[in-house]
Enzyme design. Structure first.
Site, PDB file in Angstrom:
ATOM      1  N   GLY A  50       0.827  -1.200   0.000  1.00 24.24           N
ATOM      2  CA  GLY A  50       0.000   0.000   0.000  1.00 24.24           C
ATOM      3  C   GLY A  50       0.854   1.240   0.000  1.00 24.24           C
ATOM      4  O   GLY A  50       1.741   1.370   0.854  1.00 24.24           O
ATOM      5  N   TYR A 261       1.748 -12.267  -7.436  1.00 23.26           N
ATOM      6  CA  TYR A 261       2.161 -10.880  -7.564  1.00 23.26           C
ATOM      7  C   TYR A 261       2.305 -10.131  -6.243  1.00 23.26           C
ATOM      8  O   TYR A 261       3.242  -9.372  -6.057  1.00 23.26           O
ATOM      9  CB  TYR A 261       1.123 -10.156  -8.434  1.00 23.26           C
ATOM     10  CG  TYR A 261       1.344  -8.671  -8.591  1.00 23.26           C
ATOM     11  CD1 TYR A 261       2.218  -8.172  -9.550  1.00 23.26           C
ATOM     12  CD2 TYR A 261       0.668  -7.755  -7.792  1.00 23.26           C
ATOM     13  CE1 TYR A 261       2.418  -6.808  -9.707  1.00 23.26           C
ATOM     14  CE2 TYR A 261       0.862  -6.393  -7.939  1.00 23.26           C
ATOM     15  CZ  TYR A 261       1.737  -5.922  -8.892  1.00 23.26           C
ATOM     16  OH  TYR A 261       1.939  -4.592  -9.036  1.00 23.26           O
TER      17      TYR A 261
END
Length: 478
Positions: A50, A261
């Site tokens: 994030g 990923y």
């Protein structure tokens, strides 16, 4: 506004952003340690999860202090700020928004007052019954528009009851993906949803304990890995040590896309290193989709491990055919219309002398809308590539995620409406091969029934009411 990061994020094309995870969480209980700096370094290790905002909450035992802001971890915190965040326990968070807009009010950790102090909470994942849960929150008692704010308000309503008792009663009513860390003035807590969709691990310091989204965050602060927090488990950490309590039966459905990923390559999930899994995925991809070619190149850096595995299995040399400009940040000045055709050349450039006249295998981890791969194929052809064969180390992503990954909608996902041959034609590639779902699953060494594979199959392990979920579900109610 987001602050400029000065670095290239995952996105090569802002109109074709890669899948984004919800966030990273970190918690530490360690009297005598500099917990704010431990949390800072833990968040630094989790920055990939994030990049919109970051925050830390600390307590010295009598009050909770929270500092958070928009931007990357090293932009939000410096030595002077960390010096004011003193205590014996802390939690931290780095956010990518999946419920609620990206703004300061929605940054985490969240903070709420209780009858005997305060409660701060950080969350990785996404709830699917946020609107229903919000009905039990007193009007005007929440300021943000996130599922995390709703959880914090509900946990804070414990009255004279122990917080862990309230949590054990509340969490079975919470639906969706959640890996949580929260704290009162004296105690650190952690919990993971019964499906264990998002990762969460427990580590040991010489003088305390650490909770983190990934094992890489344990490594950076010098904590030893103890175990994963079990699905449906609630941990309480204080001067008496770690206490475990089960609030729901475990029904493991770990996110398969973490292996593709999301997780760092130096992280371990379910006892297996992510890097080893991704290299094995490349080997499987080479067996499933062989091709006569001269060179295997990755799309940097997302395709690198699988490209290594593809080259090893196929015997085709591995090379670097694309150079990434690592200093083009998310606030890079957008090109004017007259130079918009430059596209991703601002961030990637081909090594002409390496690829000219070569038959190339280009390995990437996923295709979302297809814009990025289309531009790369065109760029390689213009640089003289004789053939361009695209290989993808995940199956076609055809369904959105409701559990904490920000995919495009099904209508926007290229695999949501086109066949593999139609996608190949759209990209302009000589051939296109996706790894099979079975091949990807085998590479993780986990059985299929312990994984969430909904973005590939549309089979959601936690039932979804699509009209009751969405990024702006709480904002729509205002």
């Amino acid at each position: 506004m987001l602050k400029g990061d000065g670095r290239l994020g995952h996105d090569l094309d802002p109109q074709d952003h890669a899948p984004k995870d919800a966030c990273g969480v970190f918690g530490v209980w360690a009297p005598g340690e500099d917990v704010s700096k431990l949390t800072y370094y833990g968040l630094y290790a989790l920055q990939h999860r994030g990049q919109e905002s970051a925050g830390i909450a600390v307590s010295e035992g009598d009050r909770i202090l929270v500092y958070k802001d928009m931007g990357l971890v090293p932009q939000v915190f410096d030595e002077s700020i960390l010096g004011t965040l003193r205590g014996h326990l802390a939690i931290g968070h780095c956010r990518y928004s999946t419920t609620g807009s990206s703004n300061w009010e929605n940054a985490q950790p969240t903070l709420n007052s209780t009858d005997d102090g305060g409660l701060a909470l950080a969350h990785n994942g996404n709830l699917i019954n946020t609107a229903q849960l919000a009905e039990d929150v007193a009007p005007g008692s929440i300021r943000a528009t996130t599922d995390t704010e709703v959880l914090t308000a509900l946990l804070a309503k414990h009255g004279s009851r122990p917080v862990e008792d309230v949590a054990a009663e509340l969490l079975p009513q919470v639906k969706g993906a959640y890996s949580l860390v929260w704290m009162t003035e004296t105690t650190l807590f952690a919990a993971r949803d019964p499906q264990g969709v998002r990762p969460l691990v427990l580590g040991r310091l010489e003088r305390g304990w650490v909770i983190a989204s990934e094992t890489a965050a344990l490594d950076i602060v010098g904590a030893s890995f103890i175990r994963e927090v079990e699905p449906g488990e609630l941990l309480t950490i204080d001067e008496r040590g770690v206490r475990s309590r089960r609030f729901a039966a475990a029904e493991p459905k770990g996110c398969l896309f973490e292996y593709v990923y999301l997780a760092r390559p130096d992280t371990t999930i379910a006892g297996r290193g992510v890097q080893a899994t991704r290299v094995e995925v490349g080997r499987v991809l080479a067996r499933e989709h062989p091709v006569d070619a001269d060179l295997v190149i990755p799309t940097p850096e997302s395709g690198t491990p699988a490209a290594i595995g593809y080259a090893e299995q196929s015997g085709i040399p591995y090379g670097q055919g694309l150079v990434k400009n690592s200093y083009v940040g998310r606030t890079f000045i957008q090109p004017s219309q007259t130079i918009r055709q430059l596209g991703i050349r601002l961030k990637l450039n081909p090594l002409r002398e390496v690829i000219q006249g070569k038959r190339l295998v280009v390995v990437d981890d996923s295709i979302v809308r297809g814009n990025t791969q289309r531009a790369i194929v065109k760029m390689l052809r213009e640089a003289g590539a004789a053939e361009v064969h695209v290989r993808i180390s995940s199956p076609p992503v055809a369904w959105p995620c409701f559990y904490g990954i920000d995919f495009a909608t099904r209508a926007e996902l290229i695999a949501g409406s086109l066949t593999t041959e139609e996608i190949r034609h759209s990209l302009g590639a000589d051939s296109l091969g996706y790894i099979s779902l079975e091949g990807l699953t085998r590479a993780t060494t986990l059985p299929a029934d312990r994984l969430c594979r909904a973005c590939f199959t549309g089979d959601y392990p936690i039932p979804i009411e699509e009209d009751r979920v969405g990024k702006f579900v709480l904002e729509a109610q205002r």
